[in-house]
Design a protein around this motif. Sequence first.
Motif, PDB file in Angstrom:
ATOM      1  N   TYR A 106     -10.068   5.608  10.366  1.00  0.00           N
ATOM      2  CA  TYR A 106     -11.203   4.593  10.852  1.00  0.00           C
ATOM      3  C   TYR A 106     -12.178   5.835  11.351  1.00  0.00           C
ATOM      4  CZ  TYR A 106      -8.669   1.149   6.871  1.00  0.00           C
ATOM      5  OH  TYR A 106      -8.556   0.619   6.446  1.00  0.00           O
ATOM      6  N   LEU A 107     -11.754   5.892  12.265  1.00  0.00           N
ATOM      7  CA  LEU A 107     -12.544   6.258  13.306  1.00  0.00           C
ATOM      8  C   LEU A 107     -13.442   7.716  13.409  1.00  0.00           C
ATOM      9  CD1 LEU A 107     -13.773   6.036  16.443  1.00  0.00           C
ATOM     10  CD2 LEU A 107     -11.662   7.053  17.526  1.00  0.00           C
ATOM     11  N   VAL A 108     -12.679   8.405  12.820  1.00  0.00           N
ATOM     12  CA  VAL A 108     -13.727   9.507  12.823  1.00  0.00           C
ATOM     13  C   VAL A 108     -14.629   9.175  11.818  1.00  0.00           C
ATOM     14  CG1 VAL A 108     -13.295  12.436  11.798  1.00  0.00           C
ATOM     15  CG2 VAL A 108     -11.385  11.168  13.489  1.00  0.00           C
ATOM     16  N   PRO A 109     -14.420   9.076   9.889  1.00  0.00           N
ATOM     17  CA  PRO A 109     -15.649   8.400   9.564  1.00  0.00           C
ATOM     18  C   PRO A 109     -16.745   8.220   9.725  1.00  0.00           C
ATOM     19  CG  PRO A 109     -13.520   8.718   8.170  1.00  0.00           C
ATOM     20  CD  PRO A 109     -12.558   8.425   9.852  1.00  0.00           C
ATOM     21  N   ALA A 110     -15.526   6.240  11.032  1.00  0.00           N
ATOM     22  CA  ALA A 110     -16.931   5.534  11.303  1.00  0.00           C
ATOM     23  C   ALA A 110     -17.975   6.377  12.214  1.00  0.00           C
ATOM     24  CB  ALA A 110     -16.692   4.513  11.668  1.00  0.00           C
ATOM     25  N   ALA A 163     -15.953  -0.062   5.080  1.00  0.00           N
ATOM     26  CA  ALA A 163     -15.818  -1.378   4.419  1.00  0.00           C
ATOM     27  C   ALA A 163     -14.788  -0.185   3.389  1.00  0.00           C
ATOM     28  CB  ALA A 163     -16.375  -2.176   4.228  1.00  0.00           C
ATOM     29  N   GLY A 164     -15.708   0.745   3.034  1.00  0.00           N
ATOM     30  CA  GLY A 164     -15.281   1.602   1.684  1.00  0.00           C
ATOM     31  C   GLY A 164     -13.806   1.938   2.100  1.00  0.00           C
ATOM     32  N   LEU A 165     -13.500   2.461   2.655  1.00  0.00           N
ATOM     33  CA  LEU A 165     -12.102   3.132   3.214  1.00  0.00           C
ATOM     34  C   LEU A 165     -11.175   1.816   3.195  1.00  0.00           C
ATOM     35  CD1 LEU A 165     -12.518   5.068   5.913  1.00  0.00           C
ATOM     36  CD2 LEU A 165     -12.443   5.770   3.415  1.00  0.00           C
ATOM     37  N   TRP A 166     -11.200   0.816   3.573  1.00  0.00           N
ATOM     38  CA  TRP A 166     -10.020  -0.627   3.739  1.00  0.00           C
ATOM     39  C   TRP A 166      -9.943  -1.201   2.305  1.00  0.00           C
ATOM     40  CZ3 TRP A 166     -10.329  -5.441   2.437  1.00  0.00           C
ATOM     41  CH2 TRP A 166      -9.703  -6.665   2.796  1.00  0.00           C
ATOM     42  N   LEU A 167     -11.182  -0.981   1.074  1.00  0.00           N
ATOM     43  CA  LEU A 167     -11.169  -1.348   0.034  1.00  0.00           C
ATOM     44  C   LEU A 167      -9.845   0.064  -0.694  1.00  0.00           C
ATOM     45  CD1 LEU A 167     -14.181  -2.874  -0.992  1.00  0.00           C
ATOM     46  CD2 LEU A 167     -12.060  -4.639  -0.269  1.00  0.00           C
ATOM     47  N   LEU A 168     -10.352   1.301  -0.171  1.00  0.00           N
ATOM     48  CA  LEU A 168     -10.006   2.202  -1.001  1.00  0.00           C
ATOM     49  C   LEU A 168      -8.011   1.970  -0.674  1.00  0.00           C
ATOM     50  CD1 LEU A 168      -9.256   4.764  -2.270  1.00  0.00           C
ATOM     51  CD2 LEU A 168     -10.869   6.007  -0.388  1.00  0.00           C
ATOM     52  N   TYR A 169      -7.988   2.164   0.724  1.00  0.00           N
ATOM     53  CA  TYR A 169      -6.554   1.743   1.177  1.00  0.00           C
ATOM     54  C   TYR A 169      -6.138   0.267   0.261  1.00  0.00           C
ATOM     55  CZ  TYR A 169      -7.586   5.578   4.440  1.00  0.00           C
ATOM     56  OH  TYR A 169      -7.607   7.731   4.816  1.00  0.00           O
ATOM     57  N   LEU A 170      -6.770  -0.189   0.476  1.00  0.00           N
ATOM     58  CA  LEU A 170      -6.172  -1.618  -0.124  1.00  0.00           C
ATOM     59  C   LEU A 170      -5.790  -2.068  -1.347  1.00  0.00           C
ATOM     60  CD1 LEU A 170      -5.348  -4.370   0.877  1.00  0.00           C
ATOM     61  CD2 LEU A 170      -7.741  -5.633   0.198  1.00  0.00           C
ATOM     62  N   SER A 171      -6.325  -1.410  -2.500  1.00  0.00           N
ATOM     63  CA  SER A 171      -6.375  -0.707  -3.819  1.00  0.00           C
ATOM     64  C   SER A 171      -5.062  -0.476  -3.759  1.00  0.00           C
ATOM     65  CB  SER A 171      -7.174   0.177  -4.262  1.00  0.00           C
ATOM     66  OG  SER A 171      -7.379   1.068  -3.635  1.00  0.00           O
ATOM     67  N   THR A 172      -4.434   0.403  -2.983  1.00  0.00           N
ATOM     68  CA  THR A 172      -3.298   1.420  -3.296  1.00  0.00           C
ATOM     69  C   THR A 172      -2.154   0.266  -3.653  1.00  0.00           C
ATOM     70  OG1 THR A 172      -2.981   1.682  -1.286  1.00  0.00           O
ATOM     71  CG2 THR A 172      -3.498   3.601  -2.333  1.00  0.00           C
ATOM     72  N   ARG A 213       1.145  -1.617  -0.165  1.00  0.00           N
ATOM     73  CA  ARG A 213      -0.187   0.375   0.252  1.00  0.00           C
ATOM     74  C   ARG A 213       0.999   1.096  -0.081  1.00  0.00           C
ATOM     75  NH1 ARG A 213      -4.192  -0.879   4.515  1.00  0.00           N
ATOM     76  NH2 ARG A 213      -2.011  -1.350   5.821  1.00  0.00           N
ATOM     77  N   ARG A 214       0.769   2.399  -0.622  1.00  0.00           N
ATOM     78  CA  ARG A 214       1.034   3.641  -0.989  1.00  0.00           C
ATOM     79  C   ARG A 214       0.288   4.322  -0.040  1.00  0.00           C
ATOM     80  NH1 ARG A 214       1.336   5.518  -6.905  1.00  0.00           N
ATOM     81  NH2 ARG A 214       2.897   6.914  -5.932  1.00  0.00           N
ATOM     82  N   VAL A 215      -0.746   3.964   0.763  1.00  0.00           N
ATOM     83  CA  VAL A 215      -0.816   4.925   1.917  1.00  0.00           C
ATOM     84  C   VAL A 215      -1.339   3.998   2.666  1.00  0.00           C
ATOM     85  CG1 VAL A 215      -2.708   6.417   2.819  1.00  0.00           C
ATOM     86  CG2 VAL A 215      -2.221   6.654   0.133  1.00  0.00           C
ATOM     87  N   THR A 216      -0.495   4.289   4.651  1.00  0.00           N
ATOM     88  CA  THR A 216      -0.905   3.423   5.412  1.00  0.00           C
ATOM     89  C   THR A 216      -1.426   4.183   6.760  1.00  0.00           C
ATOM     90  OG1 THR A 216       1.636   2.116   5.223  1.00  0.00           O
ATOM     91  CG2 THR A 216      -0.075   1.717   7.036  1.00  0.00           C
ATOM     92  N   PRO A 217      -3.284   3.494   6.465  1.00  0.00           N
ATOM     93  CA  PRO A 217      -3.655   4.310   7.328  1.00  0.00           C
ATOM     94  C   PRO A 217      -3.728   3.988   9.091  1.00  0.00           C
ATOM     95  CG  PRO A 217      -5.095   2.792   6.351  1.00  0.00           C
ATOM     96  CD  PRO A 217      -4.082   2.329   6.555  1.00  0.00           C
TER      97      PRO A 217
END
Length: 337
Positions: free
Chosen positions: A94-98, A125-134, A85-89
Amino acid sequence: MRTRTVWECHSCGSADVQVTRSPRLTEAWQWLKYGGRWRSEEGICRACGAPVSPGMQFGLSGSLPWWRTVVKVPAAVVGVLHRRRRVTPTPIAYLVPALAATVVGLVAQWVWGWSWWLFPLVVVAGLWLLYLSTGFRHPGRSRPLSRELLDVVAPGGRLRRQQEEEEQEFRTAPFPLYGLPLSWPGLRYTAGRSQSWSAGEPVRLELELGHGDPQDGTRLNVAVTDRPSDPYEVRQAAEELWESAQEDGPRWFRAVGDRPDPVWAQVTIPVDGEPQVFGYLSEGSCWVARAELLAYTIVVKGRVWPVESVELVRVERLEPYLAGRRQLDEAHRSASS
């Protein structure tokens, strides 16, 4: 797999360490901001009073539960994407958007009767997939994703594939490689490759050739980097020299980071028949020399090797180095078996 943490003072080697933990709220806040381990432990050596950080964790033998055996390959595939991943959250990403999605979900449930929990679930789930896609796109000359996934699915051929990739990396080097003249009769081998990058900066590639016997310590390595050095890399070269000169095993790193920046001397080393001034630093039987040529940097590292005897030439034939690496790898496998 169960693990245990080993505490050992880096200054005096004592194992008598007083371990303390941060308050739980502090641990939670640090975990939200930076991720990583939940436990935040610190130690003080009772013998000399020096601060001590947690040591290495050692796995304890035990059979894996059945569910870990079943999900081993899918989990390893996801792990490959996580590493790439190019972005490591961090957890707070995750907490603030959740929390925001939860508020919207509660309003939607009150107005339209929708299930509120769907909103934070979809957002996380959407954020996780977005970060994973990098992980599908990785900067620089890193290994193709297909090769890394193949290592997970078919680990039996991993070493052979990695050896082929390393050889191809050296054969297609974007800069000249340097080594000792052909008149030198000893063992030659590829000594390693590395790359690093940061946001907005080009990928830094380094290829290293070795000479001598890496087992008895009499060796000379010549590394070439595809860009001029910066102050951090100069400091890193000095610390690596200090570390390699240590003789106390796992405590080689003690106090290395606390030493002030050294004063580099100068030494002349012929490069393709032309004298070239290198910055020079020595420690015990080890030394390092650095010089910038055009758009790349040459780093020479010697151990029990007289610097005045060194002469560098451009390597035109890589086969002796590739054959030497295969010879060393085969000897290592034979010794392991």
